[in-house]
Motif scaffolding. Structure first.
Motif, mmCIF file in Angstrom:
data_model
loop_
_atom_site.group_PDB
_atom_site.id
_atom_site.type_symbol
_atom_site.label_atom_id
_atom_site.label_comp_id
_atom_site.label_asym_id
_atom_site.label_seq_id
_atom_site.Cartn_x
_atom_site.Cartn_y
_atom_site.Cartn_z
ATOM 1 N N GLU A 96 -27.059 -13.620 175.080
ATOM 2 C CA GLU A 96 -27.905 -14.805 175.129
ATOM 3 C C GLU A 96 -28.451 -15.184 173.755
ATOM 4 O OE1 GLU A 96 -30.936 -14.326 178.022
ATOM 5 O OE2 GLU A 96 -29.540 -14.067 179.695
ATOM 6 N N LEU A 97 -28.492 -14.223 172.825
ATOM 7 C CA LEU A 97 -29.020 -14.520 171.494
ATOM 8 C C LEU A 97 -27.973 -15.148 170.582
ATOM 9 C CD1 LEU A 97 -30.991 -11.212 170.811
ATOM 10 C CD2 LEU A 97 -31.837 -13.327 171.837
ATOM 11 N N PRO A 99 -25.643 -17.673 170.906
ATOM 12 C CA PRO A 99 -25.559 -19.124 170.715
ATOM 13 C C PRO A 99 -26.640 -19.674 169.786
ATOM 14 C CG PRO A 99 -25.241 -18.573 173.019
ATOM 15 C CD PRO A 99 -25.683 -17.316 172.334
ATOM 16 N N LYS A 100 -27.878 -19.200 169.944
ATOM 17 C CA LYS A 100 -28.964 -19.694 169.090
ATOM 18 C C LYS A 100 -28.751 -19.276 167.645
ATOM 19 C CE LYS A 100 -32.464 -19.746 172.742
ATOM 20 N NZ LYS A 100 -33.767 -19.203 173.203
ATOM 21 N N TYR A 101 -28.277 -18.049 167.463
ATOM 22 C CA TYR A 101 -28.029 -17.550 166.110
ATOM 23 C C TYR A 101 -26.926 -18.357 165.431
ATOM 24 C CZ TYR A 101 -26.429 -14.523 162.360
ATOM 25 O OH TYR A 101 -26.036 -14.034 161.149
ATOM 26 N N GLU A 103 -25.853 -21.355 166.244
ATOM 27 C CA GLU A 103 -26.273 -22.749 166.066
ATOM 28 C C GLU A 103 -27.164 -22.893 164.833
ATOM 29 O OE1 GLU A 103 -27.842 -26.410 168.882
ATOM 30 O OE2 GLU A 103 -28.445 -24.367 169.384
ATOM 31 N N HIS A 104 -28.107 -21.959 164.665
ATOM 32 C CA HIS A 104 -29.000 -21.998 163.515
ATOM 33 C C HIS A 104 -28.213 -21.819 162.216
ATOM 34 C CE1 HIS A 104 -32.765 -21.461 161.279
ATOM 35 N NE2 HIS A 104 -32.137 -20.499 160.641
ATOM 36 N N ALA A 147 -33.073 -16.011 160.394
ATOM 37 C CA ALA A 147 -32.696 -16.286 161.781
ATOM 38 C C ALA A 147 -32.357 -14.996 162.509
ATOM 39 C CB ALA A 147 -31.503 -17.241 161.815
ATOM 40 N N PHE A 151 -34.248 -12.713 165.996
ATOM 41 C CA PHE A 151 -33.646 -12.214 167.222
ATOM 42 C C PHE A 151 -33.673 -10.696 167.305
ATOM 43 C CE2 PHE A 151 -31.127 -16.230 166.471
ATOM 44 C CZ PHE A 151 -31.913 -16.960 167.336
#
Length: 199
Positions: A96-97, A99-101, A103-104, A147, A151
């Protein structure tokens, strides 16, 4: 840069995919191809794709198809090692972490990419601004490490260690700097996977 708004769902163009795999643009009342959708992405036109029969949102799978098409044309952006690491993260507790990583990290790269284009345009006389690119590269690495630390605080040390492995002798070469960033990102992904396996 926000996507251009068009009539449709929440200002997005609605694309319908039929059973015969044809894609229909409801804004222009015409059939489109994956190449057309790729052009819309490049033009910052936001769209959503629905299965015409079930109404399911299949935007993610269609965008993935566009990437596969581009890669098959020889426009290779995704290193094999990165793809293997990404596949390895599926089903991982840290999934779950990711995609955000990613994307950032991509947003940071795109911001820097625009600055690189400006530097190259200003360097019309042939004098390439290596110092500016070096500063830009260091800034990008710092943002990526920040980033990652958000996480997983334990990973921050590994990210710093990966950055230290890249010698300063390559600082004058902008391509070496970009390669160092890619190597550091891959090491960070490996470390994330390794940390989870130990748990």
């Amino acid at each position: 840069m926000p996507s251009k708004k068009q009539p449709g769902v929440d200002g997005r163009v609605v694309i319908k995919k039929y059973a015969n795999r044809r894609l229909y643009n409801t804004a222009t009342s015409s059939y489109v191809t994956l190449d057309d959708l790729s052009g819309m992405v490049r033009s910052d036109i936001d769209f959503v794709v629905y299965d015409a029969k079930s109404g399911e949102d299949i935007t993610r799978s269609v965008l993935t198809q566009i990437i596969v098409e581009e890669e098959s044309k020889g426009h290779n952006l995704l290193p094999i090692g990165f793809l293997r690491q990404l596949i390895g993260m599926y089903g991982d507790s840290l999934q779950e972490l990711v995609p955000k990583y990613l994307e950032h990290s991509m947003e940071s790269f795109i911001d820097n990419q625009e600055q690189m284009r400006e530097y190259m345009t200003e360097a019309f006389d042939g004098m390439f601004p290596f110092g500016s690119l070096e500063d830009l590269s260091q800034q990008n690495m710092a943002m990526m490490k920040q980033a990652l630390a958000m996480f997983n605080p334990y990973q921050a040390a590994a990210a710093a260690k990966a950055a230290d492995k890249n010698p300063a002798s390559g600082a004058a070469d902008p391509f070496a700097l970009m390669q160092a960033q890619i190597d550091a990102l891959q090491e960070q992904m490996q470390a994330l996977a390794g940390l989870n396996r130990k748990k």
